[in-house]
Design a protein around this motif. Structure first.
Motif, mmCIF file in Angstrom:
data_model
loop_
_atom_site.group_PDB
_atom_site.id
_atom_site.type_symbol
_atom_site.label_atom_id
_atom_site.label_comp_id
_atom_site.label_asym_id
_atom_site.label_seq_id
_atom_site.Cartn_x
_atom_site.Cartn_y
_atom_site.Cartn_z
ATOM 1 N N LEU A 77 1.092 -1.766 0.336
ATOM 2 C CA LEU A 77 -0.190 -0.207 -0.019
ATOM 3 C C LEU A 77 0.958 1.580 0.236
ATOM 4 O O LEU A 77 1.462 0.934 0.897
ATOM 5 N N GLY A 78 0.389 2.149 -1.391
ATOM 6 C CA GLY A 78 1.921 3.098 -1.455
ATOM 7 C C GLY A 78 0.614 4.332 -0.040
ATOM 8 O O GLY A 78 -0.414 4.950 -0.725
ATOM 9 N N GLY A 79 1.653 4.972 0.717
ATOM 10 C CA GLY A 79 0.596 5.927 1.467
ATOM 11 C C GLY A 79 1.746 6.496 2.795
ATOM 12 O O GLY A 79 2.383 5.332 2.595
ATOM 13 N N ALA A 80 0.893 6.906 3.084
ATOM 14 C CA ALA A 80 1.980 7.713 5.074
ATOM 15 C C ALA A 80 1.355 7.108 6.179
ATOM 16 O O ALA A 80 0.307 7.706 5.654
ATOM 17 N N VAL A 81 1.679 6.315 7.165
ATOM 18 C CA VAL A 81 1.002 5.604 8.406
ATOM 19 C C VAL A 81 0.743 6.924 9.113
ATOM 20 O O VAL A 81 1.999 7.934 9.655
ATOM 21 N N ARG A 82 0.107 7.912 9.927
ATOM 22 C CA ARG A 82 -0.037 8.632 9.948
ATOM 23 C C ARG A 82 -1.123 8.156 11.518
ATOM 24 O O ARG A 82 0.147 8.828 12.672
ATOM 25 N N THR A 83 -1.143 7.404 11.713
ATOM 26 C CA THR A 83 -1.115 6.847 13.607
ATOM 27 C C THR A 83 -1.224 5.390 13.950
ATOM 28 O O THR A 83 -1.338 4.904 13.118
ATOM 29 N N ALA A 84 -1.153 4.900 15.138
ATOM 30 C CA ALA A 84 -1.153 3.504 15.035
ATOM 31 C C ALA A 84 -1.731 3.907 16.200
ATOM 32 O O ALA A 84 -1.250 4.331 17.691
ATOM 33 N N ALA A 85 -2.370 2.501 16.744
ATOM 34 C CA ALA A 85 -2.722 2.033 17.690
ATOM 35 C C ALA A 85 -3.388 1.594 18.359
ATOM 36 O O ALA A 85 -3.490 0.448 17.573
ATOM 37 N N HIS A 86 -3.350 0.792 19.783
ATOM 38 C CA HIS A 86 -3.703 -0.730 20.233
ATOM 39 C C HIS A 86 -5.549 -1.099 19.885
ATOM 40 O O HIS A 86 -5.997 -0.186 19.879
#
Ligand SMILES: Cc1cc2nc3c(=O)[nH]c(=O)nc-3n(C[C@H](O)[C@H](O)[C@H](O)COP(=O)(O)OP(=O)(O)OC[C@H]3O[C@@H](n4cnc5c(N)ncnc54)[C@H](O)[C@@H]3O)c2cc1C
Length: 338
Positions: A77-86
């Motif tokens: 997947l081309g893109g930027a991960v902006r947030t990561a959460a449990h």
């Protein structure tokens, strides 16, 4: 758009992320690699000290890794991960797709043509987000970066052997770089930079201090005054301009960037980045397991000194460790449901 749960989401598709992806794909894991497409060595003409692929262009290396991972069913997947959460049973990521998102997912779920953040869920995460090279603030450094403004004797030292090399000195690393580049050329000069330069203050010119004896023993001279700018012809360094008005003709300049790992997502998950001697990075055990449960790290995000081969190797290690962790979790679930 929601993308269904994967066994593993790998953030970053450089050598580290691709190494992890292949190890996991070959273990029949469902894997999504999310990549913003800004590998660290992109400006370089070739990647060196890569066994069996000496001098391959960075783009070609990644294209090969991408193709190899795709063979084993890895999705990109081309893109930027902006947030990561449990999230229940794992993690939830939001991904900002590039313009319109068209063609964003390759080899898996269909693209949507939708530029809104995409939500991805995965049981485990591998952070392979690399680092940012924070360059000295001297005119011309950025323009020549990766071409004739260099940092690493193993990445591009051979290519400048016997040439006129200036070492832009900002801290104690200058003498170490002079030592290593002197092995490649006997035309090395120290270009004093400005230490401790804060906005609005003039800064202090670099001095050799305890390294004076070493530089003298090598026969490496120190230029007559601090460097004010580099003169370039395109991306080719031609000379350094010095504060006393003189000009020193050069073919290459060596700098010592600060290495700042991309740690934002790790911090969002409750992790603490650590200060290392060469910069800031994500702490981990030898297999890449971080103190945050379910999160592994590979490549420059964990080790700023890792070159391409070490980065991909750490990705393979992290991938193998994550596969074992998932296998154990699945086996334990079976034990409990019997
Ligand atoms: C100019 C230069 C030349 C070099 N030459 C050599 C060489 O000749 N030989 C050698 O062995 N090493 C070389 N290196 C070192 C090499 O670049 C690194 O070892 C290698 O890139 C580290 O791989 P990595 O996968 O950890 O990070 P990277 O290759 O930087 O890949 C990280 C990827 O993660 C992506 N990413 C980051 N954040 C996110 C996010 N939030 N969401 C989605 N994606 C994200 C980035 O866009 C990038 O594509 C060189 C470095 C530089 C600066």
């Amino acid at each position: 758009m929601n993308i269904a749960p994967y066994d593993v989401a790998i953030i970053g598709g450089g050598p580290a992320g691709l190494g992890a992806a292949i190890a996991l794909g070959r273990s029949r894991r469902t894997v999504l690699v999310i990549d913003a497409g800004q590998p660290r060595n992109a400006p370089a003409d070739g990647a060196h000290n890569v066994l069996g692929l000496e001098g391959i262009t960075p783009g070609e290396l990644l294209a090969r890794g991408h193709a190899e991972a795709s063979t084993y069913g890895v999705t990109f997947l081309g893109g930027a991960v902006r947030t990561a959460a449990h999230d229940e049973g794992g993690f939830r990521l939001t991904v900002e797709l590039p313009d319109g998102g068209a063609g964003a997912v390759v080899g898996g779920s269909p693209a949507t043509g939708d530029s809104r953040p995409t939500t991805v869920r995965a049981r485990r995460l591998i952070l392979a987000t690399g680092l940012v090279d924070v360059l000295p603030d001297v005119q011309g450094v950025r323009e020549g970066w990766g071409h004739s403004v260099l940092h690493c004797p193993y990445c591009h030292g051979w290519e400048v052997r016997d040439q006129r090399i200036g070492i832009l000195a900002g801290d104690a690393r200058a003498a170490h770089q002079a030592l290593l580049f002197h092995q490649l050329s006997d035309r090395v000069t120290i270009l004093p930079g400005w230490n401790s330069q804060e906005k609005g203050t003039p800064g202090v010119a670099w001095e050799a201090g305890d390294d004076d004896a070493l530089l003298k023993a090598l026969g490496v001279p120190v230029a007559s005054a601090p460097v004010t700018a580099l003169c370039l012809d395109g991306a080719r360094v031609r000379a350094a301009l010095l504060a006393d008005g003189s000009r020193l003709e050069l073919d290459a300049v060596v700098v010592a960037p600060s290495f700042v790992a991309r740690t934002e997502l790790y911090e969002q998950l409750g992790g603490d980045a650590e200060e290392q001697p060469m910069g800031r990075a994500i702490p981990a055990d030898p297999m890449g397991r971080t103190p945050v449960p379910g999160v592994w790290v590979a490549g420059n995000a964990q080790n700023p000194m890792a070159m391409v081969s070490a980065s991909s190797a750490s990705g393979v290690q992290a991938g193998a460790a994550v596969n074992a962790d998932l296998a154990l979790e699945d086996a334990e679930r079976r034990i409990h449901t019997r």
